[in-house]
Write an enzyme that holds these catalytic residues in place. Structure first.
Site, mmCIF file in Angstrom:
data_model
loop_
_atom_site.group_PDB
_atom_site.id
_atom_site.type_symbol
_atom_site.label_atom_id
_atom_site.label_comp_id
_atom_site.label_asym_id
_atom_site.label_seq_id
_atom_site.Cartn_x
_atom_site.Cartn_y
_atom_site.Cartn_z
ATOM 1 N N VAL A 114 0.838 -1.196 0.000
ATOM 2 C CA VAL A 114 0.000 0.000 0.000
ATOM 3 C C VAL A 114 0.874 1.248 0.000
ATOM 4 C CG1 VAL A 114 -0.208 -0.021 2.533
ATOM 5 C CG2 VAL A 114 -1.929 1.165 1.174
ATOM 6 N N CYS A 115 0.376 2.300 -0.675
ATOM 7 C CA CYS A 115 1.011 3.621 -0.612
ATOM 8 C C CYS A 115 -0.117 4.652 -0.539
ATOM 9 C CB CYS A 115 1.933 3.854 -1.817
ATOM 10 S SG CYS A 115 1.075 3.927 -3.396
ATOM 11 N N HIS A 116 0.098 5.852 -1.009
ATOM 12 C CA HIS A 116 -0.953 6.873 -0.909
ATOM 13 C C HIS A 116 -2.103 6.600 -1.883
ATOM 14 C CE1 HIS A 116 -3.003 10.628 -0.297
ATOM 15 N NE2 HIS A 116 -2.944 10.863 -1.599
#
Length: 99
Positions: free
Chosen positions: A62-64
């Protein structure tokens, strides 16, 4: 590449499934909240910290918004890791956060 929606992750967490979530955002982003139980490896540190990951373990990255986690998944998938990208990243996450 496999993807998973935030809703699917929430359902798995609610069912007490043992998930291995890796957040690849930068430190200042993670300071604003991380998915409970997730580990944190900034994207730029993945090559030097791969020994923290097990090829037998499935991971959700996951990231932004999904771009950096897509890059992490592409890189690690090419090396034989079992990886899934969280669609929409933290911008789509509606679950609890850990600070």
């Amino acid at each position: 590449m496999k993807t998973i929606t935030p809703e699917e992750v929430l359902n798995k967490l609610d069912a007490n499934e043992d998930l291995h979530i890796v957040d690849v955002r930068e430190n200042e982003e993670v300071a604003n909240g991380i998915i409970p139980g997730a580990s944190h490896i900034p994207l730029g540190q993945i090559p030097e910290r791969m020994e923290e990951l097990n090829k037998e373990t499935p991971y959700i990255f996951v990231c932004h918004a999904g771009g950096r986690s897509f890059s992490a998944c592409s890189y690690l998938e090419g090396l034989g890791y079992d990886v899934t990208n969280l669609e929409g990243g933290m911008s789509a996450w509606e679950g609890e956060l850990e600070f």
